[in-house]
Design an enzyme around this catalytic site. Structure first.
Site, PDB file in Angstrom:
ATOM      1  N   HIS A  46      64.692  60.532  82.708  1.00 31.61           N
ATOM      2  CA  HIS A  46      65.059  60.372  81.301  1.00 31.61           C
ATOM      3  C   HIS A  46      64.065  61.165  80.454  1.00 31.61           C
ATOM      4  O   HIS A  46      62.944  61.450  80.885  1.00 31.61           O
ATOM      5  CB  HIS A  46      65.006  58.908  80.885  1.00 31.61           C
ATOM      6  CG  HIS A  46      66.110  58.085  81.474  1.00 31.61           C
ATOM      7  ND1 HIS A  46      66.427  56.834  81.001  1.00 31.61           N
ATOM      8  CD2 HIS A  46      66.968  58.323  82.489  1.00 31.61           C
ATOM      9  CE1 HIS A  46      67.439  56.340  81.703  1.00 31.61           C
ATOM     10  NE2 HIS A  46      67.777  57.233  82.616  1.00 31.61           N
ATOM     11  N   GLU A  48      62.195  60.344  77.964  1.00 38.69           N
ATOM     12  CA  GLU A  48      60.919  59.668  77.753  1.00 38.69           C
ATOM     13  C   GLU A  48      60.006  59.810  78.967  1.00 38.69           C
ATOM     14  O   GLU A  48      58.810  60.095  78.831  1.00 38.69           O
ATOM     15  CB  GLU A  48      61.130  58.168  77.473  1.00 38.69           C
ATOM     16  CG  GLU A  48      61.972  57.876  76.266  1.00 38.69           C
ATOM     17  CD  GLU A  48      63.454  57.665  76.575  1.00 38.69           C
ATOM     18  OE1 GLU A  48      64.072  56.820  75.907  1.00 38.69           O
ATOM     19  OE2 GLU A  48      63.992  58.359  77.473  1.00 38.69           O
ATOM     20  N   CYS A  76      65.735  52.739  77.094  1.00 41.40           N
ATOM     21  CA  CYS A  76      66.273  51.754  78.041  1.00 41.40           C
ATOM     22  C   CYS A  76      65.117  50.936  78.643  1.00 41.40           C
ATOM     23  O   CYS A  76      63.947  51.188  78.370  1.00 41.40           O
ATOM     24  CB  CYS A  76      67.044  52.470  79.147  1.00 41.40           C
ATOM     25  SG  CYS A  76      65.978  53.395  80.288  1.00 41.40           S
ATOM     26  N   CYS A  79      62.406  53.003  80.577  1.00 42.90           N
ATOM     27  CA  CYS A  79      61.540  53.784  79.698  1.00 42.90           C
ATOM     28  C   CYS A  79      60.581  52.893  78.916  1.00 42.90           C
ATOM     29  O   CYS A  79      59.424  53.262  78.694  1.00 42.90           O
ATOM     30  CB  CYS A  79      62.371  54.672  78.790  1.00 42.90           C
ATOM     31  SG  CYS A  79      63.276  55.929  79.734  1.00 42.90           S
TER      32      CYS A  79
END
Length: 162
Positions: A46, A48, A76, A79
């Site tokens: 992701h 992040e 999410c 993260c």
């Protein structure tokens, strides 16, 4: 946040969901990332996570105290966990994520007192632009899928019998 939006554009150009992130320390960008789970075959890639990895590598430290994370979409669960473990001081995000966002939309994980580190949060920065980028991306993706399905159901053109 504008730099995170640029990272999101890089993701979109690669066919990834357009989410971008940057890590800032003392006003200087020390980490950048964008969504890459499809292209890297890595479910943890992701935006992040990629930005946190980049910053940690540059600092040669898995802890990022005094750093801010700017991301174009509400994070999410995975993260949020990475932010807590890396000791991010502040999270600034653009668009809310009503399905999987766990900062404000669901669960409000960063408000739970059981974590050994608290992250300050500010949401809604450039939210409209980030939301529009995501909407445009998914609209285009739906059109592509529709065209692919139409092509598959029409079948190959048959050759006329001579």
């Amino acid at each position: 946040m504008a730099l995170a939006m640029e990272q999101a554009q890089l993701a979109a150009q690669q066919g990834e969901v357009p989410v971008g992130a940057v890590v800032v320390q003392q006003g200087k960008v020390i980490g950048c990332g964008y969504n890459q789970p499809i292209s890297t075959h890595d479910p943890s890639a992701h935006a992040e996570i990629m930005a946190l990895r980049d910053a940690a590598h540059r600092l040669q430290n898995y802890r990022l105290p005094g750093c801010q994370l700017y991301v174009t979409l509400e994070p999410c669960t995975m993260c949020v966990g990475a932010m807590v473990h890396s000791r991010i001081e502040r999270l600034v995000y653009a668009a809310s994520e009503p399905k999987a966002g766990v900062v404000d939309s669901n669960l409000q994980l960063l408000q739970h007192p059981h974590f050994n580190h608290l992250v300050q949060v500010q949401g809604g920065v450039l939210a409209e632009q980030a939301s529009q980028m995501l909407s445009d991306f998914f609209k285009q993706r739906r059109l592509q899928h529709k065209a692919t399905r139409a092509e598959a159901t029409s079948g190959p053109a048959s050759d006329p019998i001579l």
